[in-house]
Design a protein around this motif. Structure first.
Motif, PDB file in Angstrom:
ATOM      1  N   ALA A 172       0.835  -1.202   0.000  1.00  0.00           N
ATOM      2  CA  ALA A 172       0.000   0.000   0.000  1.00  0.00           C
ATOM      3  C   ALA A 172       0.867   1.249   0.000  1.00  0.00           C
ATOM      4  CB  ALA A 172      -0.932  -0.002   1.210  1.00  0.00           C
ATOM      5  N   LEU A 173       1.969   1.224   0.761  1.00  0.00           N
ATOM      6  CA  LEU A 173       2.896   2.356   0.776  1.00  0.00           C
ATOM      7  C   LEU A 173       3.516   2.538  -0.603  1.00  0.00           C
ATOM      8  CD1 LEU A 173       4.513   4.529   2.345  1.00  0.00           C
ATOM      9  CD2 LEU A 173       6.224   2.745   2.818  1.00  0.00           C
ATOM     10  N   ALA A 174       3.949   1.438  -1.218  1.00  0.00           N
ATOM     11  CA  ALA A 174       4.560   1.515  -2.543  1.00  0.00           C
ATOM     12  C   ALA A 174       3.591   2.111  -3.557  1.00  0.00           C
ATOM     13  CB  ALA A 174       5.017   0.136  -2.987  1.00  0.00           C
ATOM     14  N   ALA A 175       2.332   1.707  -3.499  1.00  0.00           N
ATOM     15  CA  ALA A 175       1.328   2.231  -4.427  1.00  0.00           C
ATOM     16  C   ALA A 175       1.163   3.736  -4.265  1.00  0.00           C
ATOM     17  CB  ALA A 175      -0.005   1.528  -4.206  1.00  0.00           C
ATOM     18  N   ARG A 176       1.427   4.225  -3.059  1.00  0.00           N
ATOM     19  CA  ARG A 176       1.235   5.646  -2.776  1.00  0.00           C
ATOM     20  C   ARG A 176       2.445   6.487  -3.127  1.00  0.00           C
ATOM     21  NH1 ARG A 176       2.172   8.649   1.811  1.00  0.00           N
ATOM     22  NH2 ARG A 176       2.623   6.793   3.078  1.00  0.00           N
ATOM     23  N   ILE A 177       3.678   5.959  -2.951  1.00  0.00           N
ATOM     24  CA  ILE A 177       4.852   6.829  -3.073  1.00  0.00           C
ATOM     25  C   ILE A 177       5.844   6.397  -4.158  1.00  0.00           C
ATOM     26  CG2 ILE A 177       4.684   7.429  -0.617  1.00  0.00           C
ATOM     27  CD1 ILE A 177       7.179   5.691  -0.140  1.00  0.00           C
ATOM     28  N   ALA A 178       5.722   5.176  -4.672  1.00  0.00           N
ATOM     29  CA  ALA A 178       6.724   4.678  -5.617  1.00  0.00           C
ATOM     30  C   ALA A 178       6.147   4.619  -7.032  1.00  0.00           C
ATOM     31  CB  ALA A 178       7.219   3.300  -5.186  1.00  0.00           C
ATOM     32  N   ALA A 222      -0.820 -13.206  -8.112  1.00  0.00           N
ATOM     33  CA  ALA A 222      -0.317 -12.045  -8.844  1.00  0.00           C
ATOM     34  C   ALA A 222      -1.478 -11.187  -9.335  1.00  0.00           C
ATOM     35  CB  ALA A 222       0.554 -12.488 -10.011  1.00  0.00           C
ATOM     36  N   ALA A 223      -2.541 -11.835  -9.817  1.00  0.00           N
ATOM     37  CA  ALA A 223      -3.719 -11.096 -10.263  1.00  0.00           C
ATOM     38  C   ALA A 223      -4.348 -10.332  -9.104  1.00  0.00           C
ATOM     39  CB  ALA A 223      -4.732 -12.058 -10.889  1.00  0.00           C
ATOM     40  N   ASP A 224      -4.427 -10.984  -7.941  1.00  0.00           N
ATOM     41  CA  ASP A 224      -4.967 -10.311  -6.757  1.00  0.00           C
ATOM     42  C   ASP A 224      -4.093  -9.120  -6.366  1.00  0.00           C
ATOM     43  OD1 ASP A 224      -7.013 -12.141  -6.629  1.00  0.00           O
ATOM     44  OD2 ASP A 224      -6.073 -13.377  -5.075  1.00  0.00           O
ATOM     45  N   ALA A 225      -2.770  -9.307  -6.412  1.00  0.00           N
ATOM     46  CA  ALA A 225      -1.848  -8.229  -6.040  1.00  0.00           C
ATOM     47  C   ALA A 225      -1.961  -7.050  -6.998  1.00  0.00           C
ATOM     48  CB  ALA A 225      -0.417  -8.764  -6.024  1.00  0.00           C
ATOM     49  N   MET A 226      -2.137  -7.338  -8.289  1.00  0.00           N
ATOM     50  CA  MET A 226      -2.283  -6.259  -9.259  1.00  0.00           C
ATOM     51  C   MET A 226      -3.598  -5.504  -9.057  1.00  0.00           C
ATOM     52  SD  MET A 226       0.384  -5.876 -11.140  1.00  0.00           S
ATOM     53  CE  MET A 226      -0.376  -4.809 -12.367  1.00  0.00           C
ATOM     54  N   ALA A 227      -4.659  -6.225  -8.733  1.00  0.00           N
ATOM     55  CA  ALA A 227      -5.940  -5.568  -8.483  1.00  0.00           C
ATOM     56  C   ALA A 227      -5.839  -4.640  -7.280  1.00  0.00           C
ATOM     57  CB  ALA A 227      -7.035  -6.615  -8.261  1.00  0.00           C
ATOM     58  N   ARG A 228      -5.147  -5.092  -6.239  1.00  0.00           N
ATOM     59  CA  ARG A 228      -4.972  -4.253  -5.053  1.00  0.00           C
ATOM     60  C   ARG A 228      -4.075  -3.055  -5.367  1.00  0.00           C
ATOM     61  NH1 ARG A 228      -5.717  -4.768   0.388  1.00  0.00           N
ATOM     62  NH2 ARG A 228      -7.586  -5.849  -0.352  1.00  0.00           N
ATOM     63  N   LEU A 229      -3.049  -3.282  -6.189  1.00  0.00           N
ATOM     64  CA  LEU A 229      -2.169  -2.177  -6.578  1.00  0.00           C
ATOM     65  C   LEU A 229      -2.959  -1.097  -7.293  1.00  0.00           C
ATOM     66  CD1 LEU A 229       0.525  -0.746  -7.093  1.00  0.00           C
ATOM     67  CD2 LEU A 229       0.906  -2.308  -9.022  1.00  0.00           C
ATOM     68  N   ARG A 230      -3.799  -1.496  -8.233  1.00  0.00           N
ATOM     69  CA  ARG A 230      -4.604  -0.517  -8.954  1.00  0.00           C
ATOM     70  C   ARG A 230      -5.532   0.244  -7.997  1.00  0.00           C
ATOM     71  NH1 ARG A 230      -1.102  -1.102 -12.356  1.00  0.00           N
ATOM     72  NH2 ARG A 230      -1.316  -2.472 -14.168  1.00  0.00           N
ATOM     73  N   GLU A 231      -6.100  -0.497  -7.051  1.00  0.00           N
ATOM     74  CA  GLU A 231      -7.005   0.137  -6.085  1.00  0.00           C
ATOM     75  C   GLU A 231      -6.255   1.112  -5.192  1.00  0.00           C
ATOM     76  OE1 GLU A 231      -9.788  -1.250  -2.303  1.00  0.00           O
ATOM     77  OE2 GLU A 231      -9.333  -2.681  -3.892  1.00  0.00           O
ATOM     78  N   ASP A 232      -5.107   0.683  -4.658  1.00  0.00           N
ATOM     79  CA  ASP A 232      -4.345   1.532  -3.748  1.00  0.00           C
ATOM     80  C   ASP A 232      -3.745   2.744  -4.462  1.00  0.00           C
ATOM     81  OD1 ASP A 232      -4.874  -0.143  -1.616  1.00  0.00           O
ATOM     82  OD2 ASP A 232      -2.986  -1.230  -1.758  1.00  0.00           O
ATOM     83  N   ALA A 233      -3.330   2.564  -5.719  1.00  0.00           N
ATOM     84  CA  ALA A 233      -2.688   3.660  -6.454  1.00  0.00           C
ATOM     85  C   ALA A 233      -3.693   4.702  -6.920  1.00  0.00           C
ATOM     86  CB  ALA A 233      -1.919   3.102  -7.647  1.00  0.00           C
ATOM     87  N   GLY A 234      -4.945   4.295  -7.109  1.00  0.00           N
ATOM     88  CA  GLY A 234      -5.953   5.245  -7.566  1.00  0.00           C
ATOM     89  C   GLY A 234      -5.608   5.789  -8.940  1.00  0.00           C
ATOM     90  N   GLU A 235      -5.511   7.102  -9.044  1.00  0.00           N
ATOM     91  CA  GLU A 235      -5.217   7.737 -10.325  1.00  0.00           C
ATOM     92  C   GLU A 235      -3.720   7.749 -10.628  1.00  0.00           C
ATOM     93  OE1 GLU A 235      -6.983  11.584 -10.403  1.00  0.00           O
ATOM     94  OE2 GLU A 235      -9.033  10.818 -10.313  1.00  0.00           O
ATOM     95  N   ARG A 236      -2.895   7.380  -9.668  1.00  0.00           N
ATOM     96  CA  ARG A 236      -1.456   7.320  -9.913  1.00  0.00           C
ATOM     97  C   ARG A 236      -1.130   6.146 -10.837  1.00  0.00           C
ATOM     98  NH1 ARG A 236       2.117   5.904  -6.687  1.00  0.00           N
ATOM     99  NH2 ARG A 236       3.733   7.360  -7.328  1.00  0.00           N
ATOM    100  N   ARG A 237      -0.070   6.283 -11.630  1.00  0.00           N
ATOM    101  CA  ARG A 237       0.416   5.187 -12.461  1.00  0.00           C
ATOM    102  C   ARG A 237       1.516   4.470 -11.691  1.00  0.00           C
ATOM    103  NH1 ARG A 237       0.080   0.892 -15.506  1.00  0.00           N
ATOM    104  NH2 ARG A 237       1.894   0.518 -16.846  1.00  0.00           N
ATOM    105  N   ALA A 238       1.279   3.231 -11.335  1.00  0.00           N
ATOM    106  CA  ALA A 238       2.271   2.426 -10.612  1.00  0.00           C
ATOM    107  C   ALA A 238       2.309   1.049 -11.261  1.00  0.00           C
ATOM    108  CB  ALA A 238       1.912   2.316  -9.132  1.00  0.00           C
ATOM    109  N   GLU A 239       3.498   0.615 -11.662  1.00  0.00           N
ATOM    110  CA  GLU A 239       3.648  -0.658 -12.365  1.00  0.00           C
ATOM    111  C   GLU A 239       3.813  -1.824 -11.391  1.00  0.00           C
ATOM    112  OE1 GLU A 239       6.761  -0.737 -15.229  1.00  0.00           O
ATOM    113  OE2 GLU A 239       5.887   0.831 -16.485  1.00  0.00           O
ATOM    114  N   GLY A 240       3.342  -2.965 -11.818  1.00  0.00           N
ATOM    115  CA  GLY A 240       3.558  -4.196 -11.070  1.00  0.00           C
ATOM    116  C   GLY A 240       4.541  -5.074 -11.823  1.00  0.00           C
TER     117      GLY A 240
END
Length: 252
Positions: free
Chosen positions: A127-133, A146-164
């Motif tokens: 969650a921290l990574a999605a916010r600051i990295a 991995a699919a679950d982790a990517m879905a959570r990344l998209r949710e946590d990042a919101g409008e930010r672009r964060a790669e998995g």
């Protein structure tokens, strides 16, 4: 579309890095990722790779911030082609890992322009990574997790672009399976990884890729970038060089 990359050990000799990096670039892989270990310096290896490539992305994943601060890493990145470098960091063995990650990323942002990735196992670090990295370096995940982790990344990042980016142990021949099993068992013996495997309810061998099995790579197409860390039968550096010369691991 999932981009494919190659990962090598930080302890790989400079001579072998010089041989491998141009092959990885010529084959069209996105990035050469080098892990950082007590016996291997990722940034030193990337400096060697930079000398013999021109377009290949160069990734360090991950540098523990309890061994090098973000400011120290940023100073060293200045000696590399920054436009091609991606810096992955982790908390290492620090007790206050999240605070160390937040401080380290801030120092990297201040000291260099390279995109910053965080190696994260648990939900709080992710969650921290999605916010600051700029992204997360995942490790030892099945296609489903991995699919679950990517879905959570998209949710946590919101409008930010964060790669998995997922780092996956792989083999290119049946002879390498015992070495792959040994690598999985070694990681399962580490408390932090063992706890993560238990939390996710997965066997580490189910996170690996047999490149000789059709569809095995495609199953991991849920992430933005898949890093193939090829385990060879003997661990000899020349084995990976020969595989890359022969066109394996495959990009198709």
């Amino acid at each position: 579309m999932t981009q494919r990359s190659i990962g090598i050990a930080g302890s790989t000799s400079a001579e072998t890095v010089r041989r491998i990096a141009p092959l990885v670039e010529a084959a069209g892989y996105r990035t050469l990722w080098v892990n950082d270990t007590p016996g291997g310096d990722a940034l030193a290896a990337l400096a060697v790779a930079a000398e013999v490539t021109s377009t290949l992305r160069l990734g360090a994943g991950v540098i523990p911030l309890d061994r090098q601060s973000g400011a120290e890493i940023a100073d060293r990145v200045h000696d590399l082609p920054t436009e091609r470098v991606h810096v992955g960091v982790g908390s290492g063995q620090a007790k206050r890992g999240l605070a160390l990650l937040e401080r380290g990323v801030a120092e990297l942002r201040e000291g260099c322009d390279a995109p910053v990735f965080i190696g994260a196992l648990g939900p709080r670090a992710r969650a921290l990574a999605a916010r600051i990295a700029d992204g997360i370096l995942f490790n030892w995940l099945t296609p489903a997790t991995a699919a679950d982790a990517m879905a959570r990344l998209r949710e946590d990042a919101g409008e930010r672009r964060a790669e998995g980016v997922l780092y996956a142990r792989s083999i290119a021949s049946p002879e390498a399976r015992p070495a792959l099993a040994a690598e999985a068992a070694r990681y399962a013996s580490f408390p932090q990884y063992a706890a993560n495997f238990d939390r996710l309810g997965i066997d580490p061998m189910d996170t690996t890729i047999d490149l000789t099995v059709p569809g095995s790579v495609e199953a991991f197409g849920v992430v933005d970038e898949l890093v193939l860390r090829v385990v060879t039968a003997t661990g000899a550096e020349d084995e990976l060089v020969r595989l890359l010369h022969a066109g394996a691991p495959t990009r198709s």
